[in-house]
Design an enzyme around this catalytic site. Structure first.
Site, PDB file in Angstrom:
ATOM      1  N   CYS A  45      27.591  62.516 -12.681  1.00 17.03           N
ATOM      2  CA  CYS A  45      28.660  63.415 -13.144  1.00 17.03           C
ATOM      3  C   CYS A  45      30.005  62.682 -13.183  1.00 17.03           C
ATOM      4  O   CYS A  45      30.814  62.889 -14.094  1.00 17.03           O
ATOM      5  CB  CYS A  45      28.773  64.632 -12.228  1.00 17.03           C
ATOM      6  SG  CYS A  45      27.287  65.627 -12.144  1.00 17.03           S
TER       7      CYS A  45
HETATM    8  C1  BEZ Z   1      24.525  63.055 -10.297  1.00 16.36           C
HETATM    9  O1  BEZ Z   1      25.502  63.402 -10.939  1.00 16.36           O
HETATM   10  O2  BEZ Z   1      24.312  61.883 -10.038  1.00 16.36           O
HETATM   11  C2  BEZ Z   1      23.532  64.092  -9.839  1.00 16.36           C
HETATM   12  C3  BEZ Z   1      23.930  65.395  -9.616  1.00 16.36           C
HETATM   13  C4  BEZ Z   1      23.021  66.327  -9.154  1.00 16.36           C
HETATM   14  C5  BEZ Z   1      21.694  65.961  -8.928  1.00 16.36           C
HETATM   15  C6  BEZ Z   1      21.313  64.651  -9.173  1.00 16.36           C
HETATM   16  C7  BEZ Z   1      22.227  63.704  -9.626  1.00 16.36           C
END
Ligand code: BEZ
Length: 211
Positions: A45
């Site tokens: 994210c």
């Molecule tokens: C991420 O942004 O890396 C992420 C967010 C939620 C679950 C898995 C990965």
């Protein structure tokens, strides 16, 4: 009922990192990209929100506003923006919605509990100036989105809104396009003065009309 292409994008009031907004009013007369992400302070994210900030010029050229959403609270968003700016070397200058009660996420069907319990998946909505949904994409939490693809779809949507054409597989801005099947062969010379290539009666290519 689930949202579908062509539906009016539901309007809502939201708390965001740039104050309270009324979604349709905030969109104004232009285009919008509304995207959800699973959680603040997560690696993928962080890269995504940074990438959207870095693409500011590309979105502005196309009269597109961007807005993100997750179910984390506003204070968390504000803290996380500092990390995004630092690590991605950018400035997040678009709003992030704090949807702690999941009202908007549910309205837009952004929670897919069999994939990610209680968190929003990576949804993308492209919304046209008529406030109708032009594209919906859903990515899993483990895959960061390709924002070049989102820009490519915006280019296609903006082109096809103005000309009687469609865009073929893997099309990129500047390449040949497909003449709409609603255009007869007799109409082509006037509508597409740059010429055309008839491959089949239903597959007629022409240089991109607005280039
Ligand atoms: C991420 O942004 O890396 C992420 C967010 C939620 C679950 C898995 C990965």
């Amino acid at each position: 009922m689930a949202l579908r292409l062509g539906d009016l994008a539901p309007d809502f009031t939201a708390e965001t990192t740039q104050g309270t907004i009324q979604f349709h009013e905030w969109l104004g007369d232009g285009w919008g990209v509304f995207f959800s992400h699973p959680a603040d302070f997560t690696p993928v994210c962080t890269t995504e929100l940074g990438t959207v900030a870095k693409y500011r010029e590309e979105f502005e050229k196309r009269n597109v506003k961007t807005i993100a959403l997750s179910v984390d609270p506003l204070a968390s968003h504000h803290e996380w923006i500092k990390d995004i700016n630092e690590t991605q070397r950018t400035t997040v200058d678009y709003p992030i919605i704090a949807d702690a009660d999941r009202k908007i996420a549910e309205m837009y069907d952004m929670i897919h509990p069999n994939s990610l319990e209680n968190l929003t998946v990576r949804s993308v909505f492209i919304i046209g100036p008529d406030k109708k949904i032009k594209l919906m994409l859903t990515y899993p939490a483990s895959t960061g989105r390709n924002f070049d693809e989102i820009i490519r779809v915006i280019d296609s949507l903006q082109l096809t809104a103005n000309y009687s054409v469609a865009t073929p597989a893997n099309w990129k801005d500047g390449e040949e396009v497909v003449i709409s099947t609603s255009i007869s062969d007799a109409q082509i010379p006037e509508k597409f003065p740059k010429g055309h290539t008839p491959v089949k009666p239903y597959l007629r290519l022409t240089p991109q009309p607005n280039k």
